[in-house]
Write an enzyme that holds these catalytic residues in place. Structure first.
Site, PDB file in Angstrom:
ATOM      1  N   ARG A 298      80.632   5.883 204.142  1.00  0.00           N
ATOM      2  CA  ARG A 298      79.768   6.824 203.427  1.00  0.00           C
ATOM      3  C   ARG A 298      80.627   7.844 202.683  1.00  0.00           C
ATOM      4  NH1 ARG A 298      74.831   8.664 207.278  1.00  0.00           N
ATOM      5  NH2 ARG A 298      74.780  10.183 205.590  1.00  0.00           N
TER       6      ARG A 298
ATOM      7  N   ARG B 247      90.564  13.849 203.082  1.00  0.00           N
ATOM      8  CA  ARG B 247      90.821  14.998 202.210  1.00  0.00           C
ATOM      9  C   ARG B 247      91.485  16.144 202.963  1.00  0.00           C
ATOM     10  NH1 ARG B 247      85.097  16.028 200.250  1.00  0.00           N
ATOM     11  NH2 ARG B 247      86.056  17.821 199.213  1.00  0.00           N
TER      12      ARG B 247
ATOM     13  N   ASP C 108      81.799  10.848 200.220  1.00  0.00           N
ATOM     14  CA  ASP C 108      81.263  12.167 199.909  1.00  0.00           C
ATOM     15  C   ASP C 108      81.018  12.326 198.416  1.00  0.00           C
ATOM     16  OD1 ASP C 108      81.495  12.859 202.587  1.00  0.00           O
ATOM     17  OD2 ASP C 108      83.448  13.812 202.341  1.00  0.00           O
TER      18      ASP C 108
END
Length: 269
Positions: A50, A201, A52
């Protein structure tokens, strides 16, 4: 019948993969296109990862279960039909009947992401601004690679994840390495069995601080061992990140792999 779909998308215009009321998402767009193409009221998709808001994908994999068989000719035409319905920032690359036991999420062995940074003025390309992070200072990739080594393996990555109620943050990081790609960008290849929310990230943000000399190489280990979010770790911008590939085992190992993945990670053993 379970259908496997391989697709790619430019995440710039999406608020991520997952459906959100009133927002444009990849899941909602693809589910709508599939329902139209297959002439069914509704389609529900399960994805391998999934992504972002703003994150891109070249190798996303999804599955959906259909009540009735799709004729072979219709299946062959399905990618073309879907791409005729979808906007140009989403492309379906392949549709095929999935093997017995296939689950796009739980059958996956690993996911591979790439993060790209233009850290010198001569590397900044306005045509790549939506997929490459522009950074104002040169990065020491040797220091970043050294700091990455302690992060490899099975750990609790709570320091690098946004916590979700009831979700574990134990993951196995299989690879994290920096190099200069063919365009000269500082490029990170990040591979894990799975990723928790914002993990890649956050790892990149931590390593950027080390690469530009603001933090010592030992800082990545300190952050990892703390097992809690540190305000000193900046979550890198989404647009530099791309889901490149998802790997699956042989067909006869799909069910076993899905069972293993569903077992909640409760310890580092």
């Amino acid at each position: 019948m379970r259908l496997r779909i391989d697709l790619a998308y430019d995440g710039t215009g999406f608020r991520g993969w997952a459906t959100q009321p009133g927002l444009r998402t990849v899941q909602e767009e693809l589910e709508g296109a599939l329902a139209t193409a297959l002439r069914v009221p509704r389609v529900i998709l399960v994805c391998a990862g999934r992504t972002d808001a703003g994150v891109h994908a070249r190798g996303q994999v999804v599955h959906t279960d259909l009540a009735d068989d799709v004729a072979p000719d219709e299946l062959r035409r399905l990618p073309r039909r879907l791409n005729g319905i979808l906007d140009g920032d989403v492309r379906v690359r392949r549709c095929e009947v999935a093997p017995e036991g296939f689950d796009a999420r739980f059958s996956a062995l690993w996911r591979r992401y790439t993060y790209r940074i233009a850290d010198r003025p001569e590397l900044v390309d306005p045509l790549a601004r939506a997929s490459v992070l522009t950074w104002p200072r040169a990065l020491d990739l040797d220091a970043m690679n050294q700091a990455s080594q302690v992060l490899l393996g099975r750990h609790d990555f709570a320091s690098f994840c946004k916590q979700r109620p009831g979700a574990t943050t134990i993951r196995t990081l299989l690879d994290l390495g920096w190099s200069r790609d063919e365009w000269g960008y500082a490029s990170a290849s990040v591979v894990a069995d799975a990723f928790c929310h914002s993990m890649v990230r956050s790892l990149v943000g931590c390593l950027i601080s080390i690469g530009e000399g603001r933090r010592p190489v030992s800082w990545s280990e300190k952050i990892l061992l703390a097992e809690r979010r540190d305000p000193g770790v900046t979550v890198a911008h989404a647009h530099g990140l791309t889901l490149e590939e998802v790997a699956y085992p042989a067909d006869d190992e799909l069910v076993t792999r899905a069972q293993q993945t569903r077992a909640r990670r409760t310890s580092l053993d």
